[in-house]
Each structure stands twice: as structure tokens, then as C-alpha cells.
Design a protein around this motif. Structure first.
Motif, PDB file in Angstrom:
ATOM      1  N   PRO A  55      29.583 117.292  57.042  1.00 64.31           N
ATOM      2  CA  PRO A  55      30.940 117.545  56.532  1.00 64.31           C
ATOM      3  C   PRO A  55      31.598 118.777  57.156  1.00 64.31           C
ATOM      4  CG  PRO A  55      29.340 118.343  54.952  1.00 64.31           C
ATOM      5  CD  PRO A  55      28.557 117.705  56.067  1.00 64.31           C
TER       6      PRO A  55
ATOM      7  N   HIS B 277      37.842 117.745  59.134  1.00 63.20           N
ATOM      8  CA  HIS B 277      36.642 117.083  58.611  1.00 63.20           C
ATOM      9  C   HIS B 277      36.801 116.656  57.149  1.00 63.20           C
ATOM     10  CE1 HIS B 277      35.009 119.107  62.165  1.00 63.20           C
ATOM     11  NE2 HIS B 277      34.001 118.264  62.121  1.00 63.20           N
TER      12      HIS B 277
ATOM     13  N   ARG C 228      35.237 113.156  56.193  1.00 66.36           N
ATOM     14  CA  ARG C 228      33.766 113.163  56.189  1.00 66.36           C
ATOM     15  C   ARG C 228      33.243 113.995  55.012  1.00 66.36           C
ATOM     16  NH1 ARG C 228      30.787 113.382  61.964  1.00 66.36           N
ATOM     17  NH2 ARG C 228      31.278 115.596  61.859  1.00 66.36           N
ATOM     18  N   TYR C 229      33.940 115.081  54.700  1.00 65.56           N
ATOM     19  CA  TYR C 229      33.538 115.924  53.566  1.00 65.56           C
ATOM     20  C   TYR C 229      33.622 115.117  52.267  1.00 65.56           C
ATOM     21  CZ  TYR C 229      32.952 120.484  51.210  1.00 65.56           C
ATOM     22  OH  TYR C 229      32.472 121.542  50.478  1.00 65.56           O
TER      23      TYR C 229
END
Length: 795
Positions: free
Chosen positions: A740, A764, A767-768
Motif C-alpha cells: 500500500p 497508492h 491499493r491502500y
């Protein structure tokens, strides 16, 4: 066989030591049959002395291998030096002291070895008659006793212009004699005339400039050149210069022409005089115990020198602390040597166990440090003891006259011995298992590290419910502060074994001892300590984890677990497979993360205050994991790879950098305490550090899963990604694809990323969010309640 200590008592040489035959316990040997032999090589005469048995608990941990009972392996003997006379007269020579153990009719001869410190390492010499010394010493692994008539004695020194004068007394008239200073490190010799005085007195004048003209190799300014003075008579006879009996030590230093160099008159262990050409040496001539530790006073003449500091440095490289030195008149100093160390959070804990070097250096000059030496008159005062929180700390000496601090383990040596531990494990623990269970909980965090992690959250929940349980906490080396209502239990103590056997609940975040066997009605809760990215236990294919029998011990331990916590659905099958555990798993989330899922602003402010973080500073927490291939002593090496100076220059005055090594890494961070870099390795609970962090920097540590609850940015310093993934541990998922935050390979990349961390966080964000959904779905702030419910219902 070994000599623990040596002293002269009523004119007799008293030796205290131990005798041990491998495979024979001392209660079978019977130390009353330990004999001391005294003979002079080349002579037929052999004297045999009977010893007195002595209980020496401090040696049992060193000798009792394999569970042998060596409680009475100690002995004491007093040797009358009159035995060394011949025909009523003293005769110079060397006697060898040996040991003889009688096991039935079989004799076991042996030599004595020196202890690692104190008088057992360098036994003191004594004057046994006018001008006659008895000198015990070790040579070639043997204990010897030398009788020596001192025929050239130094009684006083003084400065005369640019020279020093030695006032001496010779056994014969010294007309035509010379004193030669022999350089130990080269063939160089300085020849000096002798000035005869009245009777057999003489004076030796040593020009301080003679050393530069001696022809010896140019010395390194940091090194010591040793010169041995020897009196040469015209007929070829020679005599070493010995310090006179009434004069005591001549601990003096004289400035040499070379900047920063002095000539020190050193009192060797055998009373011989040695001249040392070296940097100025701090010499303590008074030592005393005070409430906070020890008080040292001495001389350290450095005219025009700035402030100095006393440094305590752990011999294992774990820690270092500095204390101001108070200058006194006449080139003297005073320093208070503490036996506790400051913590990152404003408290003090006893010095960690081990040997600490005592040094003095110019303030802020790591290259200018010098060991503190001891004046001859204070050697007999040591060891000097002080105590902090039940932990005994000794002021001691090594290499004859070098000052050290020995912070001993909390548990006495007699309790630590293999024999005692075998008895506790094989007898006391099984006996306690038949006693009624106590309504008590024994908590353990990393083998006694302190009040932290999920066991802390479980305790807090039980205390909130007023469960009526008694709370015991495993502590190692007195390195923990516990809240009210929690009792400390020292690991490996008799109380610890009893608690393992009789507490109804055992709650730990790592391994319990493999000998523990869960009783009927007893509940053993294994909280573990992180969502696994890196492979664990039986899933590690590289072999790193089983070098010391780890997997064998794990196989004995795991069946004793009543309940294993899982932080999320991803971890559950991994934990079951990796531990080969077929018992109950509670998929509950981690109690330690309740703090992050439901943050407390008042607590966060209190943590910042305890650490001394100024208002308005952005907190960067760097929390790397450990490396199995970076072993260092009892732990693992600190290898930050991050350049703190470059980080300071780049981030300016509005950031602070907190470094939190893994619990397996005991070394402290160099350069800490400058207002930017904070070493928080000793902070009790990582969760509170995560609570105040604005940015987390880690590598492969499970703190990433905990910190994801905050939603704050993460950066990953993966400088050894391929080695760690492919050779060391291996991963459970594609870390490069799921991380992340950015993966950064160099310190420069990391520092650059910290300067634009908010933009990187936006890059990000998706994705986090996915990471948080997958690994934090159970972290709702109520995990401790679910775990306690299961714990109490499980009995």
C-alpha cells in the motif's frame, strides 16, 4: 579449576575458587577432598594443603552443565608464604600452585585458570618481609607464586624543570650504575645515569624530551608506548625498579613535549614500575557507592581542555550513555556513575545485564575517549556493589586496573545454574502441577520484554471487567515498568515455574517453553504477534529458523495451546498450516489494534509528551524487521541503511524521525537525542508509537497491517528485497503488487519520498484501500472484548 578471587588476609594468601571434573557432580566429589599442591619446579619438595569447602553460588551457572550439582564445587585455602622459605631465609624463585581432586582413590590433578575480572584475573602482590614480595600471577595457563627481593625500590617522584626524578633505594651502592628504559614494542633503549646519594639511596633523572630522541618508531598518537626501567650495575647485575612498600602507588602523569601526550608512572600488578608514553589517562583514586550508583573522583590533568563526559558503553554494543564530568581544582575530576539508564519515554531502568566499559572523553568527541584507570590504593575496594530495583550492579576491574561496570542478571547465579534449572523443570514444575489452579493470569510478551502488545490489551479488558483474577507478568532483566495491580515474575525463577504450573490462564504473544504441559482446567492463549507477510515456522523453506532446534521445540509447544488468535481470514489457514495446529482458532482481529481502530487523542498527546516531541512536528516512524543472517550476541544487528544526517538536512525542522527496531534487535541507534532522531526501541508498546506516527516507514514488518488501520501513508524501504524474499524468508503474497505504498531501494529514494509523501499516498490510494479491506476487516476496536469472552468461556 579456576580462581575466583585472591586476597591477603592476616599475612596469608587466601584463594577462593572452584574445582570441577567434567561429568562428576560436586556432591559426589566432596570438595573436602580438594587439595592444593605447592612446589617449585626442579625441586623434589611438594607441599600439599587441604582446602575448606565453600558454597559459591556465583560460579554455578558457569560450571553446572548438564544439570550437575556443583553447589559445593567451591573451596577456600590460605597459603602461608613462610612455606616458601628455605632454612628460615627467603629465597627468590617461582612456585607453582596446582590442584588435586580425590574421587575415591583416583587423583585428578589440574591447573588453575584466571577469572575473567577482578582479583581472580590479576591477584594482588604483598610484602611478606622487609624488601620481599610474594607475587601470585598466571603464566601459560598456570597459577604461580613468585618470591622476589626488591633490590631497587622507588619511593617518591618530583618534577625538576623539564625532567622527572625518581628517588630510589638500592640494596647496594650504585656508583657507576645506569637505568635503562627498555621499549617493549621495539629494541629502543634510553640509558640514564644514576646519581648516588647518601648510603644506598640514588636518584634517576628522566628528561621528558628523551623519548622523542630514543630511536623508537614514531608512535600513533592514540597508542601507548611501554618502557620498563631496569637498574644496571657495573658488574652486569640488573634489577627492575619496584614501587616501595610504604609509598603505595605513584599514580602520576607528566606532560610530554608532544601535544596531548603524557608520561604515566604505572603501578603494575607485581609492583614493578612501568613508564607509559600515552595520551592523558583519567585515573580514579576514590570510589564510593551512592544512592544513584557510584561516585568517582580522580585526576585527569589536561590544562586548557574543555568539558568532558563520562561514557558507559555496553560491551555487546547494545547501548551507550554519557554523563557530565565535573572538573575540580588541580587537574582533578568528579563523576557520578549511574546504575540506571534513561528511557526514551522519560523514565529510568536498571542498566542492561552485561559488562559496561567506563570511559572519559572530551564532550562530543567519540574519537577522544580513554578508559578510566584505577589507582593502586583503590584496587582492594573492588568489587563495590549497588542495587537498582533488585538488580545488583558491580563496580569492578579488568586487566588489573581498568574500571568496568558489571550489571549482573536479576536472577542469582545459583538460580540460573543448569542443575537448579533442571530441578525446577523436572521436579518443581511437575510437583506444582498437582496443586490447585489459582485464579490468576500469567502474561508473557517476547519472553519478558514488558507490558505491551495483545496481552496488554487482554489484561486491560480483564481489569476493566474487575474479573477478580490475579495478574502476573513475565519480566526479564528488570527491563519493564508495570501498572498498578500487576505483579512482576522473573523469567526462569522458581516463581515463574510455579506460575506456569498453577495459573489458570497463560496469555502470550510468542513461544512458551517447550516443557509446559497444559493441565485440565488451564487455558493457554496464544495471541501471536502479526499478520504474516514473511513465511513463518514450518513454511520457511530456507532452514534459517531451525538452526537451534526451533521447529523441534515448536512441535512440543503447539499441542499445548488452547486457543490461537488470528487477526483476519487471510491469516487463519496460514497459521494453522505453518504451526501444524489442529486446535481452536479465534478469528477475532488483534486486541493490540483496538487502540488504532478507535484512536484516543488524549493518549496520543500524552505519548508525544512522554517522548518529548515538540508541538507541530511531523512524526516519521521507521520500524524495520530483523534479519536471521545478522546475528549479534544475544540478539540481531541493527542495520538501518537509512542516512539520518541526510534525512535531517532534507526534512528540516518540522519533522522528527523515530526509529523502532524489532524486539530481537537490542542495539541502540547511534546519533539519537539530537532533537531529530529518536531511538524508541525501548518504548514499551509499538501500538502507541503507531498511534502518533504521521508516516510509517518499514520493510517487511507486520506493523504495516496494524498501521493500515490509521489510513496514514506508508513507505517501504526494501533495500534487500530479492535476498529477503528468495533466500531468507519468502512471502505469502505478491508484496510488490499489493504493497500500500512505494517500494524504495536506497536511502536517497526514501528521503526523497518522505518529502512528497502526500502525493505518493494519493497515487497508492486504491491499493491502500484494498490492502486495508483484506487485512483489517476485523479491526473494529472491540477485539479485546471478543478475546476475553472466549478466554473466560474456554475453561
Amino acid at each position: 579449576m579456576g580462581i575466583r578471587s585472591a586476597a591477603w588476609v592476616d599475612g596469608l594468601l587466601e584463594l577462593v575458587g572452584h574445582a570441577h571434573v567434567p561429568g562428576r557432580s560436586a556432591d559426589r566429589l566432596g570438595t573436602a577432598r580438594t587439595l592444593i599442591t605447592l612446589h617449585r619446579p626442579g625441586r623434589r619438595r611438594l607441599t600439599v594443603l587441604r582446602t575448606t569447602p565453600r558454597y559459591l553460588p556465583e560460579i554455578t551457572d558457569e560450571l553446572a552443565e548438564g544439570g550437575l550439582n556443583l553447589d559445593w564445587a567451591g573451596f577456600a585455602v590460605r597459603i602461608d608464604p613462610a612455606l616458601l622459605r628455605r632454612g628460615g631465609h627467603w629465597e627468590d624463585g617461582v612456585w607453582r600452585i596446582g590442584g588435586l581432586l580425590l574421587d575415591g582413590l583416583r587423583p585428578w590433578p589440574g591447573d588453575f585458570t584466571a577469572h575473567w575480572c577482578g582479583s581472580g584475573e590479576y591477584p594482588p602482590a604483598a610484602w611478606v618481609a622487609e624488601g620481599v614480595q610474594a607475587i601470585p600471577y598466571f603464566r601459560g595457563g598456570q597459577l604461580c607464586l613468585r618470591v622476589e627481593t626488591a633490590r631497587a625500590r622507588v619511593s617518591a617522584t618530583r618534577t625538576v624543570g623539564d625532567s622527572i626524578e625518581l628517588a630510589c633505594l638500592s640494596s647496594r651502592r650504585a656508583e657507576g650504575a645506569t637505568v635503562r628504559l627498555n621499549h617493549r614494542q621495539s629494541p629502543a633503549v634510553i640509558a640514564l645515569p644514576v646519581l648516588p646519594g647518601p648510603g644506598r639511596s640514588l636518584t634517576v633523572r628522566i628528561p621528558l624530551g628523551a623519548f622523542e630522541l630514543s630511536g623508537r618508531p614514531e608512535p600513533d598518537p592514540a597508542e601507548t608506548a611501554h618502557w620498563d626501567p631496569v637498574l644496571h650495575y657495573p658488574d652486569g647485575r640488573t634489577e627492575p625498579l619496584v614501587l616501595d612498600h610504604p609509598s603505595g602507588g605513584l599514580a602520576a602523569q607528566f606532560a610530554l613535549p608532544a601535544p596531548g601526550r603524557t608520561l604515566r608512572l604505572k603501578h603494575l600488578a607485581d609492583s614493578h614500575l612501568q613508564l607509559c608514553e600515552q595520551r592523558c589517562v583519567p585515573v580514579a583514586d576514590t570510589v564510593a557507592a551512592i544512592p544513584e550508583g557510584f561516585l568517582l573522583t580522580g585526576h585527569f590533568p589536561q590544562p586548557g581542555a574543555g568539558p568532558h563526559e563520562l561514557v558507559l558503553r555496553h560491551g555487546g554494543g547494545l547501548d551507550e550513555q554519557s554523563i557530565g564530568v565535573e572538573p575540580l581544582a588541580g587537574g582533578r575530576f568528579q563523576a557520578r556513575l549511574p546504575i540506571t539508564a534513561p528511557t526514551s519515554y522519560g523514565g529510568r531502568l536498571p542498566l542492561r545485564k552485561g559488562v559496561w566499559d567506563v570511559l572519559i572523553r572530551p564532550a562530543g568527541d567519540p574519537g577522544g575517549e580513554q578508559p578510566v584507570a584505577l589507582a593502586p590504593d583503590v584496587l582492594h575496594v573492588l568489587p563495590l556493589a549497588a542495587e537498582a530495583r533488585g538488580k545488583r550492579v558491580l563496580l569492578q576491574r579488568r586487566w588489573h586496573d581498568t574500571l568496568i561496570v558489571d550489571s549482573t542478571p536479576v536472577l542469582p547465579a545459583a538460580e540460573r545454574s543448569a542443575h537448579r534449572q533442571l530441578g525446577l523443570r523436572s521436579q518443581s514444575y511437575p510437583a506444582a502441577r498437582v496443586e490447585p489452579l489459582r485464579e490468576a493470569v500469567l502474561y508473557d510478551v517476547f519472553g519478558g520484554r514488558g507490558y505491551a502488545d495483545s496481552p496488554r490489551a487482554v489484561h486491560a479488558e480483564l481489569a476493566r471487567r474487575a474479573s477478580g483474577l490475579r495478574h502476573l507478568w513475565t519480566v526479564d532483566d528488570a527491563q519493564a515498568e508495570l501498572p498498578d495491580g500487576v505483579e512482576a515474575v522473573t523469567v526462569w525463577s522458581a516463581e515463574w515455574y510455579e506460575a506456569l504450573a498453577t495459573c489458570r490462564y497463560l496469555v502470550g504473544n510468542t513461544h512458551f517453553p517447550e516443557f509446559v504441559r497444559r493441565r485440565d482446567g488451564q487455558v493457554l492463549l496464544q495471541t501471536w504477534h502479526g499478520t504474516p507477510l514473511k513465511r513463518i515456522a514450518h513454511d520457511v523453506a530456507t532452514g534459517w529458523l531451525d538452526g537451534d532446534g526451533y521447529l523441534r521445540r515448536l512441535a512440543q509447544e503447539v499441542p499445548q495451546w488452547s486457543l490461537l488468535l488470528s487477526p483476519n481470514s487471510f491469516s487463519t489457514p496460514i497459521l494453522r498450516r505453518a504451526f501444524r495446529y489442529d486446535g481452536e482458532i479465534l478469528e477475532s482481529g488483534y486486541p493490540r489494534n483496538d487502540l488504532l481502530a478507535r484512536p484516543d487523542a488524549a493518549l496520543a498527546a500524552a505519548v508525544r509528551r512522554r517522548l518529548g516531541i515538540p508541538e507541530g512536528r511531523r512524526v516519521v516512524l521507521y520500524a524495520p524487521t530483523w534479519r536471521e543472517d545478522a546475528r549479534s550476541g544475544d540478539g540481531y544487528r541493527l542495520d538501518l541503511r537509512l542516512d539520518p544526517q541526510a534525512a535531517r538536512r532534507a526534512l528540516g525542522a518540522d519533522h522528527v524521525l523515530l526509529v523502532r527496531p524489532h524486539s530481537h534487535v537490542l542495539q541502540r541507534c547511534p546519533g539519537r537525542g539530537d532533537g531529530f532522531l529518536y531511538d524508541v526501541g525501548d518504548y514499551p508498546d509499538t501500538a502507541e508509537l503507531l498511534l502518533i506516527a504521521d508516516v510509517l516507514v518499514t520493510d517487511y514488518s507486520s506493523v504495516m497491517f496494524d498501521f493500515a488501520n490509521t489510513g496514514r501513508p506508508m513507505l517501504f524501504f526494501t533495500h534487500d528485497l530479492a535476498h529477503y524474499r528468495d533466500d531468507l524468508r519468502g512471502f505469502y503474497f505478491d508484496f510488490e503488487a499489493e504493497a500500500p505504498g512505494p517500494l524504495l531501494a536506497t536511502s536517497g529514494q526514501l528521503i526523497d519520498a518522505l518529502g512528497r509523501v502526500d502525493a505518493l499516498a494519493d497515487e497508492h490510494a486504491d491499493r491502500y484501500a484494498a490492502f486495508r479491506e483484506r487485512y483489517c476487516h476485523l479491526d473494529d476496536g472491540r477485539a479485546a472484548g471478543r478475546v476475553v469472552d472466549a478466554l473466560l468461556e474456554h475453561r
